[in-house]
Design a protein around this motif. Structure first.
Motif, PDB file in Angstrom:
ATOM      1  N   SER A   1      35.870  42.840  40.053  1.00 24.66           N
ATOM      2  CA  SER A   1      36.996  42.656  39.144  1.00 24.66           C
ATOM      3  C   SER A   1      36.851  41.357  38.351  1.00 24.66           C
ATOM      4  O   SER A   1      37.096  41.327  37.141  1.00 24.66           O
ATOM      5  CB  SER A   1      38.300  42.643  39.945  1.00 24.66           C
ATOM      6  N   ALA A   2      36.427  40.293  39.013  1.00 28.10           N
ATOM      7  CA  ALA A   2      36.223  39.012  38.337  1.00 28.10           C
ATOM      8  C   ALA A   2      35.103  39.107  37.305  1.00 28.10           C
ATOM      9  O   ALA A   2      35.192  38.516  36.227  1.00 28.10           O
ATOM     10  CB  ALA A   2      35.918  37.923  39.361  1.00 28.10           C
ATOM     11  N   ALA A   3      34.067  39.858  37.620  1.00 27.27           N
ATOM     12  CA  ALA A   3      32.946  40.022  36.686  1.00 27.27           C
ATOM     13  C   ALA A   3      33.411  40.739  35.418  1.00 27.27           C
ATOM     14  O   ALA A   3      33.009  40.373  34.314  1.00 27.27           O
ATOM     15  CB  ALA A   3      31.815  40.801  37.348  1.00 27.27           C
ATOM     16  N   ARG A   4      34.247  41.737  35.576  1.00 20.30           N
ATOM     17  CA  ARG A   4      34.761  42.480  34.419  1.00 20.30           C
ATOM     18  C   ARG A   4      35.639  41.609  33.527  1.00 20.30           C
ATOM     19  O   ARG A   4      35.659  41.775  32.311  1.00 20.30           O
ATOM     20  CB  ARG A   4      35.563  43.690  34.874  1.00 20.30           C
ATOM     21  N   LYS A   5      36.381  40.677  34.161  1.00 20.92           N
ATOM     22  CA  LYS A   5      37.316  39.840  33.425  1.00 20.92           C
ATOM     23  C   LYS A   5      36.714  38.489  33.026  1.00 20.92           C
ATOM     24  O   LYS A   5      37.431  37.644  32.503  1.00 20.92           O
ATOM     25  CB  LYS A   5      38.568  39.607  34.265  1.00 20.92           C
ATOM     26  N   SER A   6      35.419  38.302  33.316  1.00 24.37           N
ATOM     27  CA  SER A   6      34.734  37.029  33.042  1.00 24.37           C
ATOM     28  C   SER A   6      35.463  35.851  33.682  1.00 24.37           C
ATOM     29  O   SER A   6      35.651  34.809  33.066  1.00 24.37           O
ATOM     30  CB  SER A   6      34.579  36.807  31.535  1.00 24.37           C
ATOM     31  N   LYS A   7      35.869  36.032  34.922  1.00 23.43           N
ATOM     32  CA  LYS A   7      36.564  34.981  35.674  1.00 23.43           C
ATOM     33  C   LYS A   7      35.654  34.459  36.774  1.00 23.43           C
ATOM     34  O   LYS A   7      34.512  34.872  36.915  1.00 23.43           O
ATOM     35  CB  LYS A   7      37.868  35.519  36.253  1.00 23.43           C
TER      36      LYS A   7
END
Length: 113
Positions: A44-50
């Protein structure tokens, strides 16, 4: 994923045969769930660039009996499937875990759990 499910099934059978304690069975199940969640959070973080979970953390969770969850997460979430160094270390962790389980189950060296 099939390998992880087969391992957890065989672990359940060894518990039913009184070869391992319920603590080991629950350890693998709980750590697999924790590891799966860590992979999901990282995806999820990878998708949101977080902020991302460190690969070391994912490997540590896998080493601490969470590798079935890691394999299932890779298949379901399609996460960390193409990165060869990651896969190499994950397979090494799986080998170490299976070697330890073999030692616990089939050698005179018994670890009291």
């Amino acid at each position: 994923m099939i390998f992880a499910i087969c391992f957890l099934s065989l672990l359940t059978i060894t518990y039913l045969m009184a070869l391992v304690s319920v603590k080991i069975l629950f350890l693998y199940i709980i750590m697999s769930l924790v590891t799966f969640c860590a992979f999901a959070i990282d995806k999820s973080a990878a998708r949101k660039s977080k902020w991302r979970t460190k690969e070391r953390t994912l490997h540590l969770l896998s080493l601490l009996c969470g590798w079935p969850g890691a394999l299932i997460a890779q298949k379901i979430l399609r996460h960390k499937t193409k990165k060869q160094p990651f896969k190499k270390w994950l397979y090494f962790v799986i080998f170490i875990n299976i070697l330890i389980m073999y030692t616990v189950l089939f050698t005179p060296i018994r670890i009291p759990f």
